[in-house]
Design a protein around this motif. Structure first.
Motif, mmCIF file in Angstrom:
data_model
loop_
_atom_site.group_PDB
_atom_site.id
_atom_site.type_symbol
_atom_site.label_atom_id
_atom_site.label_comp_id
_atom_site.label_asym_id
_atom_site.label_seq_id
_atom_site.Cartn_x
_atom_site.Cartn_y
_atom_site.Cartn_z
ATOM 1 N N PHE A 1 0.854 -1.188 0.000
ATOM 2 C CA PHE A 1 0.000 0.000 0.000
ATOM 3 C C PHE A 1 0.888 1.235 0.000
ATOM 4 C CE2 PHE A 1 -2.386 -3.355 2.163
ATOM 5 C CZ PHE A 1 -3.560 -3.364 1.423
ATOM 6 N N VAL A 2 0.604 2.159 -0.905
ATOM 7 C CA VAL A 2 1.414 3.360 -1.002
ATOM 8 C C VAL A 2 1.321 4.180 0.271
ATOM 9 C CG1 VAL A 2 -0.354 4.854 -2.019
ATOM 10 C CG2 VAL A 2 2.058 5.206 -2.600
ATOM 11 N N GLN A 3 0.246 3.995 1.045
ATOM 12 C CA GLN A 3 0.107 4.715 2.313
ATOM 13 C C GLN A 3 1.188 4.312 3.315
ATOM 14 O OE1 GLN A 3 -2.220 3.102 0.650
ATOM 15 N NE2 GLN A 3 -4.268 3.986 0.861
ATOM 16 N N ASP A 4 1.811 3.154 3.107
ATOM 17 C CA ASP A 4 2.865 2.677 4.012
ATOM 18 C C ASP A 4 4.252 3.132 3.579
ATOM 19 O OD1 ASP A 4 0.930 1.313 5.481
ATOM 20 O OD2 ASP A 4 1.148 -0.513 4.288
ATOM 21 N N MET A 5 4.302 3.941 2.499
ATOM 22 C CA MET A 5 5.580 4.368 1.949
ATOM 23 C C MET A 5 5.922 5.795 2.375
ATOM 24 S SD MET A 5 6.645 1.735 0.236
ATOM 25 C CE MET A 5 8.059 2.572 -0.485
ATOM 26 N N ALA A 6 7.222 6.060 2.503
ATOM 27 C CA ALA A 6 7.717 7.402 2.800
ATOM 28 C C ALA A 6 9.036 7.599 2.066
ATOM 29 C CB ALA A 6 7.888 7.597 4.302
ATOM 30 N N PHE A 7 9.541 8.827 2.092
ATOM 31 C CA PHE A 7 10.778 9.102 1.360
ATOM 32 C C PHE A 7 11.581 10.216 2.025
ATOM 33 C CE2 PHE A 7 7.747 12.163 -0.307
ATOM 34 C CZ PHE A 7 8.492 13.311 -0.505
ATOM 35 N N ARG A 8 12.832 10.302 1.639
ATOM 36 C CA ARG A 8 13.703 11.429 1.944
ATOM 37 C C ARG A 8 14.390 11.833 0.642
ATOM 38 N NH1 ARG A 8 16.852 8.846 7.157
ATOM 39 N NH2 ARG A 8 15.220 9.143 8.720
ATOM 40 N N VAL A 9 14.743 13.096 0.524
ATOM 41 C CA VAL A 9 15.452 13.557 -0.670
ATOM 42 C C VAL A 9 16.611 14.459 -0.277
ATOM 43 C CG1 VAL A 9 13.454 13.417 -2.206
ATOM 44 C CG2 VAL A 9 13.905 15.538 -0.981
ATOM 45 N N VAL A 10 17.624 14.487 -1.123
ATOM 46 C CA VAL A 10 18.731 15.433 -1.005
ATOM 47 C C VAL A 10 18.954 16.040 -2.384
ATOM 48 C CG1 VAL A 10 21.149 15.789 -0.424
ATOM 49 C CG2 VAL A 10 19.811 14.095 0.831
ATOM 50 N N PRO A 11 18.451 17.254 -2.632
ATOM 51 C CA PRO A 11 18.697 17.903 -3.917
ATOM 52 C C PRO A 11 20.186 18.179 -4.104
ATOM 53 C CG PRO A 11 16.907 18.968 -2.717
ATOM 54 C CD PRO A 11 17.580 18.052 -1.749
ATOM 55 N N MET A 12 20.662 18.044 -5.322
ATOM 56 C CA MET A 12 22.071 18.263 -5.635
ATOM 57 C C MET A 12 22.208 18.879 -7.012
ATOM 58 S SD MET A 12 24.013 14.791 -4.418
ATOM 59 C CE MET A 12 24.317 14.440 -2.692
ATOM 60 N N ASP A 13 23.340 19.520 -7.239
ATOM 61 C CA ASP A 13 23.660 19.947 -8.595
ATOM 62 C C ASP A 13 23.928 18.706 -9.431
ATOM 63 O OD1 ASP A 13 23.448 22.612 -7.970
ATOM 64 O OD2 ASP A 13 25.564 22.820 -7.433
ATOM 65 N N ALA A 14 23.568 18.765 -10.701
ATOM 66 C CA ALA A 14 23.709 17.613 -11.583
ATOM 67 C C ALA A 14 25.120 17.022 -11.587
ATOM 68 C CB ALA A 14 23.277 17.984 -12.993
ATOM 69 N N PRO A 15 26.202 17.822 -11.609
ATOM 70 C CA PRO A 15 27.544 17.220 -11.611
ATOM 71 C C PRO A 15 27.826 16.354 -10.384
ATOM 72 C CG PRO A 15 27.660 19.506 -12.310
ATOM 73 C CD PRO A 15 26.262 19.280 -11.796
ATOM 74 N N LEU A 16 27.240 16.727 -9.231
ATOM 75 C CA LEU A 16 27.452 15.927 -8.025
ATOM 76 C C LEU A 16 26.730 14.589 -8.116
ATOM 77 C CD1 LEU A 16 27.170 18.633 -5.213
ATOM 78 C CD2 LEU A 16 29.233 17.526 -6.079
ATOM 79 N N VAL A 17 25.566 14.574 -8.771
ATOM 80 C CA VAL A 17 24.829 13.320 -8.933
ATOM 81 C C VAL A 17 25.621 12.336 -9.780
ATOM 82 C CG1 VAL A 17 22.702 12.287 -9.830
ATOM 83 C CG2 VAL A 17 22.614 14.479 -8.655
#
Length: 213
Positions: free
Chosen positions: A57-73
């Motif tokens: 169930f998508v209700q059981d899902m969570a996330f974290r993000v760290v935005p970065m400049d494209a070269p760092l990715v």
């Protein structure tokens, strides 16, 4: 960082930039990935994929993000996250990309994500399905499904004005109607992770269902 529920409203607030992300299922870290262009777009794809699955169930899902400049990715920082703790979905084939025609006939390991959480053929398509031509009709169906629907391009060159599926119809009934109407003579195969339609006759391994006349 606090985890954020994988809800459309929350995902819409994610920066539209490159970066890395981490998924959680019932509080447990299960996947770490990267977005070369847009974290927001990538997470919307993840949410859409999980909506149309069984046993989760998508209700059981969570996330974290760290935005970065494209070269760092480009230096693949998600690997550091994967190495820091166990992320089981990174090992069992979770992803939002089309595996491609060459892999359609491949048998999956029993631990694969698609076998643990197969697509839901009883998914209810909320809106009415129509199309003046077969390409428009197939595109309308594809955009209405939460999972991938890939099809060949050698479809009959004829109008499909008489084909109409009422709203709130299960996906399997839509595929059955296609095989009896506009795509008569084709085979529609529901694989564990997606659906394909081609002018062929082939017994794919691990198919959930097959629609053909």
């Amino acid at each position: 960082m606090d985890t954020i529920p994988l809800e459309a409203a929350k995902v819409a607030e994610v920066p539209d930039s490159a970066g890395i992300y981490q998924l959680f299922h019932n509080g447990r870290a299960v996947f770490a990935g990267r977005a070369d262009r847009s974290l927001r777009s990538q997470l919307f794809k993840v949410q859409r994929k999980l909506i149309g699955r069984q046993h989760i169930f998508v209700q059981d899902m969570a996330f974290r993000v760290v935005p970065m400049d494209a070269p760092l990715v480009d230096i693949a920082p998600e690997r550091l996250i994967i190495q820091s703790t166990d992320h089981p979905w990174n090992q069992i084939g979770f992803g939002v990309k089309d595996p491609g025609r060459k892999r359609d006939r491949t048998s999956l390991a029993s631990s694969h994500f698609d076998l643990q959480y197969p697509i839901d053929l009883d998914w209810i398509i909320p809106q009415e399905i129509t199309g003046e031509s077969i390409p428009q009709l197939l595109q309308s169906i594809r955009s209405s499904l939460p999972y991938l629907f890939r099809y060949g391009k050698n479809y009959p060159d004829e109008p499909s004005n008489n084909f109409r599926i009422s709203h709130r119809t299960p996906a399997r009934e839509v595929f059955a109607a296609l095989s009896e109407g506009p795509l008569r003579g084709w085979q529609i195969t529901a694989k564990p992770g997606y659906v394909i339609a081609y002018e062929e006759s082939y017994d794919y391994p691990q198919s959930l269902d097959v629609f053909r006349q």
